[in-house]
Enzyme design. Structure first.
Site, short mmCIF file in Angstrom:
data_model
loop_
_atom_site.label_atom_id
_atom_site.label_comp_id
_atom_site.label_asym_id
_atom_site.label_seq_id
_atom_site.Cartn_x
_atom_site.Cartn_y
_atom_site.Cartn_z
N SER A 124 1.29 -9.85 3.11
CA SER A 124 0.49 -9.10 4.08
C SER A 124 0.09 -9.93 5.29
O SER A 124 -0.01 -11.16 5.22
CB SER A 124 -0.77 -8.62 3.35
OG SER A 124 -1.74 -8.16 4.26
N TYR A 148 -7.72 -11.78 -0.89
CA TYR A 148 -6.44 -11.08 -1.04
C TYR A 148 -5.33 -11.89 -0.37
O TYR A 148 -4.27 -12.14 -0.95
CB TYR A 148 -6.55 -9.69 -0.41
CG TYR A 148 -5.27 -8.90 -0.36
CD1 TYR A 148 -4.81 -8.22 -1.48
CD2 TYR A 148 -4.53 -8.81 0.81
CE1 TYR A 148 -3.64 -7.48 -1.44
CE2 TYR A 148 -3.36 -8.07 0.87
CZ TYR A 148 -2.92 -7.41 -0.26
OH TYR A 148 -1.76 -6.68 -0.21
N LYS A 152 -2.09 -13.77 -2.12
CA LYS A 152 -0.71 -13.46 -1.71
C LYS A 152 -0.01 -14.73 -1.24
O LYS A 152 1.16 -14.95 -1.53
CB LYS A 152 -0.72 -12.40 -0.60
CG LYS A 152 -1.01 -10.99 -1.10
CD LYS A 152 0.14 -10.46 -1.95
CE LYS A 152 -0.08 -9.02 -2.41
NZ LYS A 152 1.00 -8.57 -3.33
#
Lengths: 320, 320
Positions: A124, A148, A152
């Site tokens: 992302s 997050y 990732k």
């Protein structure tokens, strides 16, 4: 060809299933089997000649993926994840789902000797952060400012290292903000970016919580799904030396989004967008980079949307 | 002040202990207690007024650090690691020691509510790789081409995220190649860089396995230890937004190293270096970047060596 999809009940997973079945083939091979994994049982579409199995399972449970890995899938789309707001609210949950489950998946591939299995993970734009340059490129550091993104980015390193060692054929695509998502507004900070277009197009009101000069890096759901498919077809050696990069989104300001909405749907549609600045949402979204030179993705043949009007028109065309 | 050092029996750990005891203070506080952790029991020097405890333990055993974390240390130097060649030879060992043990350590800090504890980890130039620019800077991506570098880069992300969340006060220093290491040649690919200087200075022969135009990014052991000390003294908020960066090494070619050896120790010393090219060593070492703009480290007051002659002279002065 046997394809496994984790997070298959989600919006992206569902679109990927539909597109794979429309194509019938991936990388010049006939798709014979689809295994759809998610916390809930994913819907199973009708499809002649394709064995489709949906299974509800928790990817964080040790050994949960053993059976499916033992069957030797050719391609695994790893889309299962907790979203950024949830990972920020609960560090342990995010680490378990976003990192540990991914590690268990690639470690499972190693244990089952799936060196040739193509494992695609979605990363992302949230993995970027810190003191960023005006235009980012394929060598810009990942210095995420949210859990997050950190999780990732850790998965990217792990998948790259396992691939470099020849234990799996891993590939990671960093997704721009996906616009226009279907459905209803959700808790994601980027939810408004779809909402300010989708709701007016459906004759409903929407709220814009950010200044209109804010720029975003966006991609349509259709192009993201095409990238996931292309990502399984590009030969593994072309991904080296680092098997993760940003997809070719387009840079667009909120003002340009609304202007394009006006071109497609008229003044009445734009009038449905109420401007109610929200400092919290603005802070999060304005920390995401909006300008990228996506040279590697383009070199490998990934394609983005031509312009923002195409994104709106695709949404209008695809509505049920 | 209570300072814990993991990997305390190693070359860097031992030098750090010596320097801390010489200073007696860290960040304007008197050092009252040192806990030295390693697989073997680290030597305990005499020191008036400082309680020094050495403990042999395996940092990869769950709960191994509980007791020491429960004592609420002010500073933790996390130097324990398996080196790059060992991590490359044994993926599981590297993951367990370099990644899982670091994760257990910061998770332990969280569990014991050590939000103010300064946790310093040593990372490495080996975390860089891929299609690098001519000169790297603080925003150059980490795309490691070895498992040691990948594990260190994952730890950097984890430490940054835990620190951003206020769970610990983490700091990571990426170390240049340390030259001149004491002792004997070892299995590290960079071992020659110390050996071609140390052995001739000690009246012994050495082998140079790389072309003399190869450049390296180096720092003396003394400056590395000063950086570890300074790293505990710079306020935590100045490390944000990303708590890892490269230290200010100096760029030097092997030819320049040997020329400086000639200046300091004469032709006879340089004549002791035999040139026997080794393609494997050359491939590894030439993949390490040698030119950096270390703006962040300099902004935070970290200092490197003035020139290569100082590095050789420091080694000569420090010999027992």
């Amino acid at each position: 060809m046997h394809i496994v999809i984790t997070g298959a009940a989600g919006f992206l997973g569902q679109r990927l299933v539909t597109r794979l079945l429309e194509r019938g083939r991936l990388d010049d091979q006939t798709i014979r089997r689809l295994t759809l994994l998610d916390q809930i049982e994913a819907p199973v579409p009708d499809a002649d000649g394709v064995e489709i199995v949906a299974q509800a399972l928790d990817v964080t449970v040790p050994g949960a993926l053993d059976e499916v890995l033992a069957s030797g899938p050719d391609v695994i789309y790893h889309l299962a994840a907790v979203v950024s707001s949830a990972a920020e609210a609960d560090l342990d949950l995010g680490m378990r789902v976003n990192f540990d489950a991914t590690r268990a998946l690639i470690e499972g591939c190693r244990q089952h000797e799936l060196a040739a299995t193509r494992l695609l993970m979605a990363s992302s734009v949230a993995a970027y952060g810190g003191e960023l340059p005006e235009v980012l490129d394929d060598m810009t550091a990942l210095q995420p400012q949210n859990s997050y993104g950190a999780q990732k980015a850790m998965c990217e390193l792990l998948i790259n290292d396992y691939s470099r060692r020849g234990l799996v054929d891993g590939r990671v695509l960093r997704l721009p903000t996906i616009v226009i998502r279907p459905g209803r507004p959700n808790a994601a900070a980027s939810s408004f970016a779809s909402s300010i277009l989708r709701e007016p197009l459906n004759g409903e009101d929407a709220v814009c919580p950010v200044p209109t000069d804010l720029e975003m890096f966006v991609m349509s759901p259709g192009k993201v799904v095409e990238a996931l498919i292309h990502g399984a077809e590009v030969p593994g050696e072309r991904w080296a030396p680092f098997r993760a990069f940003m997809l070719p989104g387009i840079t667009v300001s909120v003002a340009e989004m609304l202007e394009t909405l006006r071109e497609v749907a008229g003044d009445a549609a734009v009038a449905r967008v109420r401007h109610e600045p929200d400092a919290r949402v603005t802070a999060i979204v304005s920390s995401w980079p909006a300008r990228f030179d996506t040279a590697k993705a383009r070199r490998l043949g990934f394609e983005g949307d031509g312009n923002f009007r195409e994104i709106i028109e695709a949404f209008v065309d695809e509505r049920p």
